[in-house]
Write a protein that holds these residues in place. Structure first.
Motif, PDB file in Angstrom:
ATOM      1  N   UNK A 144       0.843  -1.195   0.000  1.00 46.28           N
ATOM      2  CA  UNK A 144       0.000   0.000   0.000  1.00 46.28           C
ATOM      3  C   UNK A 144       0.879   1.246   0.000  1.00 46.28           C
ATOM      4  N   UNK A 145       0.891   2.051  -1.055  1.00 43.61           N
ATOM      5  CA  UNK A 145       1.714   3.260  -1.073  1.00 43.61           C
ATOM      6  C   UNK A 145       1.173   4.309  -0.131  1.00 43.61           C
ATOM      7  N   UNK A 146       2.081   5.117   0.403  1.00 47.27           N
ATOM      8  CA  UNK A 146       1.683   6.207   1.286  1.00 47.27           C
ATOM      9  C   UNK A 146       1.013   7.314   0.466  1.00 47.27           C
ATOM     10  N   UNK A 147       0.106   8.012   1.084  1.00 48.57           N
ATOM     11  CA  UNK A 147      -0.628   9.088   0.433  1.00 48.57           C
ATOM     12  C   UNK A 147       0.021  10.413   0.803  1.00 48.57           C
ATOM     13  N   UNK A 148       0.344  11.217  -0.198  1.00 46.57           N
ATOM     14  CA  UNK A 148       0.926  12.541   0.045  1.00 46.57           C
ATOM     15  C   UNK A 148      -0.199  13.499   0.398  1.00 46.57           C
ATOM     16  N   UNK A 149      -0.281  13.839   1.682  1.00 47.41           N
ATOM     17  CA  UNK A 149      -1.366  14.686   2.162  1.00 47.41           C
ATOM     18  C   UNK A 149      -0.983  16.152   2.294  1.00 47.41           C
ATOM     19  N   UNK A 150       0.324  16.482   2.127  1.00 45.56           N
ATOM     20  CA  UNK A 150       0.738  17.869   2.323  1.00 45.56           C
ATOM     21  C   UNK A 150       0.050  18.841   1.366  1.00 45.56           C
ATOM     22  N   UNK A 151      -0.042  18.533   0.060  1.00 44.12           N
ATOM     23  CA  UNK A 151      -0.727  19.497  -0.813  1.00 44.12           C
ATOM     24  C   UNK A 151      -2.174  19.732  -0.422  1.00 44.12           C
ATOM     25  N   UNK A 152      -2.829  18.692   0.067  1.00 46.82           N
ATOM     26  CA  UNK A 152      -4.220  18.853   0.493  1.00 46.82           C
ATOM     27  C   UNK A 152      -4.307  19.620   1.816  1.00 46.82           C
ATOM     28  N   UNK A 153      -3.405  19.281   2.748  1.00 46.58           N
ATOM     29  CA  UNK A 153      -3.449  19.941   4.061  1.00 46.58           C
ATOM     30  C   UNK A 153      -3.102  21.422   3.964  1.00 46.58           C
ATOM     31  N   UNK A 154      -2.347  21.820   2.922  1.00 44.51           N
ATOM     32  CA  UNK A 154      -1.992  23.231   2.794  1.00 44.51           C
ATOM     33  C   UNK A 154      -3.210  24.106   2.565  1.00 44.51           C
ATOM     34  N   UNK A 155      -4.274  23.529   2.034  1.00 42.49           N
ATOM     35  CA  UNK A 155      -5.492  24.305   1.802  1.00 42.49           C
ATOM     36  C   UNK A 155      -6.237  24.611   3.092  1.00 42.49           C
ATOM     37  N   UNK A 156      -5.885  23.938   4.186  1.00 40.77           N
ATOM     38  CA  UNK A 156      -6.583  24.162   5.446  1.00 40.77           C
ATOM     39  C   UNK A 156      -6.087  25.406   6.161  1.00 40.77           C
ATOM     40  N   UNK A 157      -4.883  25.872   5.844  1.00 47.47           N
ATOM     41  CA  UNK A 157      -4.322  27.038   6.530  1.00 47.47           C
ATOM     42  C   UNK A 157      -4.620  28.328   5.782  1.00 47.47           C
ATOM     43  N   UNK A 158      -5.295  28.230   4.648  1.00 50.70           N
ATOM     44  CA  UNK A 158      -5.663  29.411   3.878  1.00 50.70           C
ATOM     45  C   UNK A 158      -7.024  29.889   4.355  1.00 50.70           C
ATOM     46  N   UNK A 159      -7.184  31.166   4.484  1.00 50.52           N
ATOM     47  CA  UNK A 159      -8.450  31.733   4.951  1.00 50.52           C
ATOM     48  C   UNK A 159      -9.567  31.410   3.964  1.00 50.52           C
ATOM     49  N   UNK A 160     -10.764  31.092   4.457  1.00 54.83           N
ATOM     50  CA  UNK A 160     -11.868  30.796   3.543  1.00 54.83           C
ATOM     51  C   UNK A 160     -12.193  31.961   2.619  1.00 54.83           C
ATOM     52  N   UNK A 161     -12.018  33.199   3.100  1.00 58.93           N
ATOM     53  CA  UNK A 161     -12.307  34.337   2.241  1.00 58.93           C
ATOM     54  C   UNK A 161     -11.365  34.388   1.054  1.00 58.93           C
ATOM     55  N   UNK A 162     -10.072  34.047   1.301  1.00 63.72           N
ATOM     56  CA  UNK A 162      -9.101  34.056   0.215  1.00 63.72           C
ATOM     57  C   UNK A 162      -9.409  32.989  -0.819  1.00 63.72           C
TER      58      UNK A 162
END
Length: 427
Positions: free
Chosen positions: A87-105
């Motif tokens: 089972x290959x590992x899933x690269x979650x960093x690109x997805x998690x980076x969207x959580x630190x961006x403000x919803x308004x932005x």
């Protein structure tokens, strides 16, 4: 698991996904290649982005928890943890980076909004058959709620937990009642068998006495074979052998002693049968069949109530009702209950718990009890049922039917279609 713990797991999951699962590029800032759109704060678009970020957070936490659980079981070689090769590992960093961006932005940037939708689509496909709703419900069910858990999901998890707890208590009571009834039935069946065995011994001794009396009547010693009627319970015979007893008083006293012993044991078994029948009658108060039966014994039989309660005929009637109808219903219900809780355990492990599982489980148990009871109607001869070369008792078959309701319905559908096709064909 909180956000800090989730980010800690992301550092160990940097391998990219396979080419088929394209990942969005890492987000470096809300204004990168963006086309600003003037949106007021608190608008529907911003609220929608907040909901999407919440769903993305649930999916990322789901994969982080699964990665942590699998890492605990990976053996260490030379002090280093060996990752699983299947089972290959899933690269979650690109997805998690969207959580630190403000919803308004994100709401003002079409590119970031597209990345958010793409991340949700990719992680949702990877999490299948689980989804955001089932993951939230499962975590709330096991007591690990999110901060932004919707109120309807929390109420569904509470109701489902109460239903599971009540069903567990109900199933345990059914299990205990089934075990007690099985023990009670075995006790009655053994008493009937022992009575038949003692009656056979008594008949054999009586025949031996008759033959010996006829043989010795010519010598005038037939009175030696007239056995007295027992007035008190017989005393257990001593360690003397039959040859020693015969040398003391001949064959007559020995046969009479055997006769008295058989009669004494028969009285004991009769009392055991009476106790068993009385207990069975008390247990049968809740059965509708007893409401249709006469409450008093017909006087034309010449038997007293005590004699009727100690007969093996009454025991056999009760055993037939318990074996043919009551036990198949309980075992079918028990089989369905086992399947329901096995299915709930699987759904908790895969985070696929649904709110309608309580309705499905209740209907499953009702169908299991119904089909188990119908087996007693179809097979009433108390003979084992042969299925695919195997001989199964009625109780075991009722349990299997309750556990696998779908197989029974598929079989019934096939039989109905076969009969319908034969009937519809012109002669």
């Amino acid at each position: 698991m909180g956000g800090t713990r989730t980010v800690r797991h992301l550092a160990a999951m940097s391998a990219p996904l396979p080419p088929a699962d394209a990942q969005p590029e890492a987000v470096t800032g809300p204004a990168a290649n963006s086309s600003p759109i003037d949106l007021p704060l608190g608008s529907d678009a911003v609220q929608r982005v907040r909901h999407l970020q919440s769903d993305l957070r649930v999916l990322i936490r789901h994969f982080a928890c699964r990665a942590e659980a699998s890492a605990l079981s990976i053996p260490a070689v030379n002090g280093r943890v060996v990752p699983p090769g299947s089972a290959p590992r899933i690269a979650l960093e690109p997805h998690a980076a969207l959580l630190v961006v403000a919803p308004e932005a994100i709401a003002r940037d079409g590119r970031l909004l597209g990345q958010l939708y793409e991340s949700l689509e990719v992680l949702t496909n990877l999490a299948a058959p689980a989804n955001v709703k089932s993951i939230r419900l499962t975590r709330a069910f096991v007591g690990d709620e999110d901060e932004d858990l919707p109120g309807d999901t929390r109420s569904q998890a509470q109701w489902l937990f109460r239903w599971v707890r009540g069903s567990a208590v109900f199933g345990i009571l059914i299990f205990l009642a089934t075990i007690l009834l099985l023990v009670h039935m075995d006790r009655g069946r053994r008493a009937v068998q022992q009575l038949e065995q003692i009656r056979t011994e008594h008949l054999a001794v009586a025949n031996s006495l008759g033959v010996a009396r006829v043989a010795s009547s010519a010598a005038g010693s037939a009175a030696d074979y007239d056995c007295p009627q027992p007035t008190t319970p017989p005393v257990a015979p001593g360690p003397s052998t039959p040859a020693e007893q015969a040398s003391k008083g001949g064959q007559g006293p020995l046969l009479c002693a055997q006769m008295l012993d058989a009669l004494g044991r028969m009285r004991i078994i009769r009392q055991e049968l009476r106790n068993w029948n009385v207990i069975s009658s008390r247990l049968a108060y809740v059965s509708p069949i007893t409401w249709l039966a006469p409450q008093e014994l017909d006087r034309t039989t010449g038997l007293s109530a005590e004699e009727w309660e100690s007969t093996e005929l009454r025991s056999l009637i009760i055993l037939a009702a318990l074996t043919g109808f009551v036990m198949p219903i309980l075992l079918g219900l028990l089989g369905a209950w086992v399947y329901v809780f096995r299915n709930i355990n699987r759904q908790i492990q895969t985070s696929t718990l649904e709110a309608w599982e309580s309705i499905h489980g209740t209907l499953r148990m009702v169908l299991g009890a119904t089909l188990g009871g119908l087996l007693g109607v179809l097979w009433t001869n108390d003979q084992p049922v042969r299925l695919e070369g195997m001989s199964l008792p009625l109780g075991a078959l009722a349990f299997f039917v309750g556990f696998s309701v779908e197989i029974v319905f598929r079989l019934v559908d096939t039989l109905v279609r076969t009969v319908a096709d034969k009937i519809s064909k012109p002669s």
